[in-house]
Design a protein around this motif. Structure first.
Motif, PDB file in Angstrom:
ATOM      1  N   UNK A  46      58.580 -36.657 -11.852  1.00 13.29           N
ATOM      2  CA  UNK A  46      57.795 -35.984 -10.805  1.00 13.29           C
ATOM      3  C   UNK A  46      56.294 -36.093 -11.033  1.00 13.29           C
ATOM      4  N   UNK A  47      55.864 -35.934 -12.296  1.00 13.43           N
ATOM      5  CA  UNK A  47      54.438 -36.002 -12.596  1.00 13.43           C
ATOM      6  C   UNK A  47      53.898 -37.428 -12.489  1.00 13.43           C
ATOM      7  N   UNK A  48      54.781 -38.418 -12.618  1.00 16.77           N
ATOM      8  CA  UNK A  48      54.346 -39.811 -12.632  1.00 16.77           C
ATOM      9  C   UNK A  48      54.517 -40.509 -11.291  1.00 16.77           C
ATOM     10  N   UNK A  49      54.967 -39.787 -10.267  1.00 12.36           N
ATOM     11  CA  UNK A  49      55.294 -40.442  -9.006  1.00 12.36           C
ATOM     12  C   UNK A  49      54.097 -41.210  -8.449  1.00 12.36           C
ATOM     13  N   UNK A  50      52.945 -40.578  -8.366  1.00 17.67           N
ATOM     14  CA  UNK A  50      51.771 -41.237  -7.786  1.00 17.67           C
ATOM     15  C   UNK A  50      51.302 -42.386  -8.666  1.00 17.67           C
ATOM     16  N   UNK A  51      51.323 -42.179  -9.991  1.00 18.92           N
ATOM     17  CA  UNK A  51      50.917 -43.248 -10.902  1.00 18.92           C
ATOM     18  C   UNK A  51      51.835 -44.452 -10.767  1.00 18.92           C
ATOM     19  N   UNK A  52      53.123 -44.195 -10.577  1.00 26.02           N
ATOM     20  CA  UNK A  52      54.074 -45.284 -10.406  1.00 26.02           C
ATOM     21  C   UNK A  52      53.781 -46.074  -9.131  1.00 26.02           C
ATOM     22  N   UNK A  53      53.378 -45.379  -8.075  1.00 30.54           N
ATOM     23  CA  UNK A  53      53.037 -46.080  -6.835  1.00 30.54           C
ATOM     24  C   UNK A  53      51.788 -46.937  -7.032  1.00 30.54           C
ATOM     25  N   UNK A  54      50.829 -46.434  -7.803  1.00 30.07           N
ATOM     26  CA  UNK A  54      49.638 -47.232  -8.099  1.00 30.07           C
ATOM     27  C   UNK A  54      50.004 -48.468  -8.900  1.00 30.07           C
ATOM     28  N   UNK A  55      50.947 -48.318  -9.835  1.00 29.15           N
ATOM     29  CA  UNK A  55      51.392 -49.477 -10.617  1.00 29.15           C
ATOM     30  C   UNK A  55      52.073 -50.506  -9.733  1.00 29.15           C
ATOM     31  N   UNK A  56      52.844 -50.046  -8.769  1.00 31.87           N
ATOM     32  CA  UNK A  56      53.481 -50.992  -7.831  1.00 31.87           C
ATOM     33  C   UNK A  56      52.424 -51.754  -7.043  1.00 31.87           C
ATOM     34  N   UNK A  57      51.356 -51.059  -6.658  1.00 27.10           N
ATOM     35  CA  UNK A  57      50.281 -51.730  -5.926  1.00 27.10           C
ATOM     36  C   UNK A  57      49.586 -52.781  -6.784  1.00 27.10           C
ATOM     37  N   UNK A  58      49.577 -52.567  -8.109  1.00 29.62           N
ATOM     38  CA  UNK A  58      49.014 -53.580  -9.023  1.00 29.62           C
ATOM     39  C   UNK A  58      49.904 -54.823  -9.095  1.00 29.62           C
ATOM     40  N   UNK A  59      51.184 -54.678  -8.726  1.00 32.32           N
ATOM     41  CA  UNK A  59      52.105 -55.800  -8.793  1.00 32.32           C
ATOM     42  C   UNK A  59      53.292 -55.589  -9.701  1.00 32.32           C
ATOM     43  N   UNK A 103      56.912 -54.177 -10.908  1.00 29.28           N
ATOM     44  CA  UNK A 103      58.177 -53.583 -10.483  1.00 29.28           C
ATOM     45  C   UNK A 103      58.426 -52.348 -11.340  1.00 29.28           C
ATOM     46  N   UNK A 104      59.377 -51.514 -10.909  1.00 37.31           N
ATOM     47  CA  UNK A 104      59.710 -50.299 -11.643  1.00 37.31           C
ATOM     48  C   UNK A 104      61.195 -50.280 -11.984  1.00 37.31           C
TER      49      UNK A 104
END
Length: 270
Positions: free
Chosen positions: A36-49, A51-52
């Motif tokens: 839950x705390x990492x949701x936004x950070x994970x989306x930013x990482x996806x934007x960098x390219x 995968x999760x």
């Protein structure tokens, strides 16, 4: 082989590792305990390219428990993790099957009850595995419905399941379920990685790469020879290290790149 890493569990550290390893690692594994705390950070990482992938919660979860209420509570949380991973855009969720509630018996030679207690433990283990099979059948179907891949991981301790290639192979009967080979866990359990490869074949699609001293789950950097068998396989390989420093991940990548097993770095802040 697609190379990934385990980040720190706070958003700032997560993104710092993502920036530093960009171009070297292809995916990041999100820990379910901090998702839950990492949701936004994970989306930013996806934007960098990136995968999760997603590691489901496992502490105090027993999907094969003999107690129905415990089993159902565990499955409820695992279903929540699958749904959260789908919302996050993860491609794969890795899960544990838990452990037996009892393995406390005297060693051989100390008590005449040893063999009888071992036999009782074996029965409890078989029963736990049967319930875990049923549990993972439902979880794997839900994962498929959500567009996710679900992998089951081998575990290291005597009371945990599945621990051996033979126990992992029991789950081959579960449709949609795939498998994660944790190299450090296999080392602690005294099991050869090749035996898991032979038992699970093409359904072994995810690897956790680290090593230890054979006794404790230290999560030390893997050696090049540990990773060579997977270099040409269509799997995701997670270098699974504690957040001691991004330099360890850079060194692992450099070793693989120098050996021609992964591409050279294409960017990222060092």
């Amino acid at each position: 082989m697609r190379l990934g890493f385990r980040p720190p569990k706070d958003p700032e550290g997560f993104l710092a590792y993502a920036r530093a390893l960009l171009g070297r690692y292809a995916f990041i594994e999100v820990p379910g305990s901090a998702a839950p705390a990492l949701f936004q950070a994970a989306q930013e990482a996806r934007e960098m390219g990136y995968a999760l992938t997603y590691h489901a919660r496992y502490l105090d979860l027993y999907p094969g428990s003999p107690v129905e209420e415990v089993r159902e509570a565990s499955l409820k949380l695992l279903r929540q993790d699958l749904e959260r991973a789908a919302r996050m855009g993860a491609l794969l969720v890795n899960a544990h099957a838990g452990n037996l509630p009892w393995t406390d018996y005297p060693p051989p030679g100390l008590s005449p009850a040893h063999e009888a207690l071992r036999e009782q433990e074996g029965r409890l283990r078989r029963e736990y595995l049967e319930r875990a099979l049923e549990a993972f059948a439902g979880l794997a179907q839900l994962a498929s419905d959500l567009g996710l891949r679900l992998t089951l991981e081998n575990l290291p301790a005597p009371q945990e399941v599945p621990r051996t290639p033979e126990e992992m192979a029991l789950f081959l009967q579960v449709p949609h379920l795939e498998f994660c080979l944790d190299l450090g866990h296999a080392q602690m359990a005294g099991q050869e990685p090749q035996a898991f490869l032979e038992a699970l074949g093409g359904r072994l699609v995810h690897v956790h790469a680290h090593r230890n001293d054979g006794r404790f789950d230290l999560h030390l950097p893997p050696r090049l020879e540990d990773l060579e068998p997977f270099a040409k396989k269509p799997c995701t390989l997670l270098v699974e290290l504690p957040p001691r420093g991004v330099e360890e991940y850079l060194a692992v990548h450099q070793g693989l790149a120098s050996a021609g097993l992964v591409p050279e770095a294409m960017g990222g802040d060092v």
